[in-house]
Design an enzyme around this catalytic site. Structure first.
Site, PDB file in Angstrom:
ATOM      1  N   ASP A   1      -5.477-123.451 -32.230  1.00 33.67           N
ATOM      2  CA  ASP A   1      -6.271-124.598 -31.801  1.00 33.67           C
ATOM      3  C   ASP A   1      -7.728-124.146 -31.686  1.00 33.67           C
ATOM      4  OD1 ASP A   1      -5.857-127.443 -30.086  1.00 33.67           O
ATOM      5  OD2 ASP A   1      -7.618-126.264 -29.528  1.00 33.67           O
TER       6      ASP A   1
ATOM      7  N   HIS B   1      -4.045-121.903 -27.650  1.00 31.82           N
ATOM      8  CA  HIS B   1      -5.006-122.861 -27.098  1.00 31.82           C
ATOM      9  C   HIS B   1      -5.836-122.157 -26.025  1.00 31.82           C
ATOM     10  CE1 HIS B   1      -6.320-126.473 -24.886  1.00 31.82           C
ATOM     11  NE2 HIS B   1      -5.918-127.202 -25.903  1.00 31.82           N
TER      12      HIS B   1
ATOM     13  N   GLU C   1      -8.193-133.059 -34.187  1.00 31.20           N
ATOM     14  CA  GLU C   1      -7.634-133.435 -32.891  1.00 31.20           C
ATOM     15  C   GLU C   1      -8.789-133.669 -31.925  1.00 31.20           C
ATOM     16  OE1 GLU C   1      -3.899-131.918 -30.372  1.00 31.20           O
ATOM     17  OE2 GLU C   1      -5.597-130.534 -30.315  1.00 31.20           O
TER      18      GLU C   1
ATOM     19  N   HIS D   1      -4.966-126.830 -35.306  1.00 30.88           N
ATOM     20  CA  HIS D   1      -5.549-128.006 -34.671  1.00 30.88           C
ATOM     21  C   HIS D   1      -7.062-127.864 -34.759  1.00 30.88           C
ATOM     22  CE1 HIS D   1      -1.895-129.155 -31.968  1.00 30.88           C
ATOM     23  NE2 HIS D   1      -1.811-129.651 -33.187  1.00 30.88           N
TER      24      HIS D   1
ATOM     25  N   GLU E   1       1.424-123.127 -30.116  1.00 28.56           N
ATOM     26  CA  GLU E   1      -0.008-123.423 -30.214  1.00 28.56           C
ATOM     27  C   GLU E   1      -0.809-122.425 -29.383  1.00 28.56           C
ATOM     28  OE1 GLU E   1      -3.041-127.167 -29.289  1.00 28.56           O
ATOM     29  OE2 GLU E   1      -0.936-127.268 -28.703  1.00 28.56           O
TER      30      GLU E   1
END
Length: 290
Positions: free
Chosen positions: A187, A157, A260, A224, A155
């Site tokens: 994300d 992020h 999310e 996400h 991920e």
């Protein structure tokens, strides 16, 4: 097995959104029912949270899982797992032990119908750089991932930069190996441009531009769709959703956008995240035209 064949970006939900409710006021089926009601067709679970008796669920639980997917018309999209190299406490796992842990999750993800894994590796600093032997761990699991059709995706992020070393290292690994079974989960926190007064902001963070994702899209298998605050007119006020989603759609993204929610209020007593998720899915429906 239920299939959803829509072209272009598709709507789903990361069950992490229900972290304050799952197991207390909401069951797994309650979450599925919520997803179906808001028109979502994909789901992400966190293996150690949402799988009963993880990592060894019973046959009965697995049968229940498939029954819920069919009943509520939900596609198993992304399986969240951790390579927890610090699990023993007194020493880190060896590379071989980490590979076996990852293989165990690949087999379970496949058993539950997932094709993408959000594979979190242990990190060594605040920039989220992974442990030095991450390439050896992934290479050790690649043959099984290829055999079972699983794509492992770290991920990306906040505070990561889409043009930074972390992402470049992952892309170079993909190019060097030629693999189609390792990619990226982006994300949407990396696009965040607005913060509440007094909210802590990572000093390493600089907002990425929507167009920064374009060269990465061939390697992006899941996203996400992070959101922090939804207005009453169905706008996300902290992330430029219109620009991000349009950029992805115009450049051929075919994967899922998994809602999310990370607003702090979801931990308030009596708060029901399902209503906020519905607002977010109205936003996504408006942007995607479905």
């Amino acid at each position: 097995m239920y299939r959803y064949e829509k072209k272009g970006p598709k709507r789903g939900v990361a069950l992490y959104s229900y972290s304050a409710e799952f197991g207390l006021t909401k069951t797994l089926e309650d979450c599925f029912e919520d997803l179906h009601d808001m028109g979502a067709h994909g789901i992400e679970i966190l293996a150690n949270t949402h799988i009963e008796n993880y990592p060894y669920p019973t046959d009965e639980w697995v049968e229940k899982w498939w029954r819920l997917c069919d009943k509520y018309e939900i596609v198993p999209v992304e399986y969240g797992n951790w390579i927890d190299s610090h699990v023993l406490g007194d020493r880190d796992l060896t590379t071989e032990e980490s590979v076996e842990m990852l293989k165990r999750d690949i087999r379970l993800a496949h058993r539950l119908g997932f094709t993408v894994m959000r594979t979190k590796m242990p990190v060594i600093n605040d920039l989220l750089e992974p442990v030095e032997n991450w390439k050896e761990i992934i290479k050790g699991a690649l043959p099984l991932a290829e055999e079972l059709g699983i794509k492992m995706c770290p991920e990306i992020h906040t505070p990561s930069n889409l043009k930074g070393k972390l992402v470049n290292d992952f892309v170079e690994f993909i190019k060097e190996t030629g693999t189609k079974n390792f990619g990226l989960n982006i994300d949407f926190s990396v696009f965040r441009t607005s913060f509440a007064e007094g909210e802590w902001v990572d000093p390493n963070y600089t907002p990425n531009k929507p167009e920064d994702i374009i060269p990465l899209l061939p390697y992006v298998y899941c996203c996400h769709a992070k959101f922090i605050h939804m207005s009453d007119d169905f706008k996300e006020t902290t992330i430029p959703y219109e620009e991000v989603v349009k950029t992805m759609e115009d450049n051929g993204y075919e994967g899922y956008l998994l809602s999310e929610y990370e607003g702090a209020d979801k931990y308030d007593e009596g708060y029901e995240v399902g209503q906020t998720l519905r607002k977010h899915h109205i936003l996504l429906k408006n942007l995607l035209g479905d």
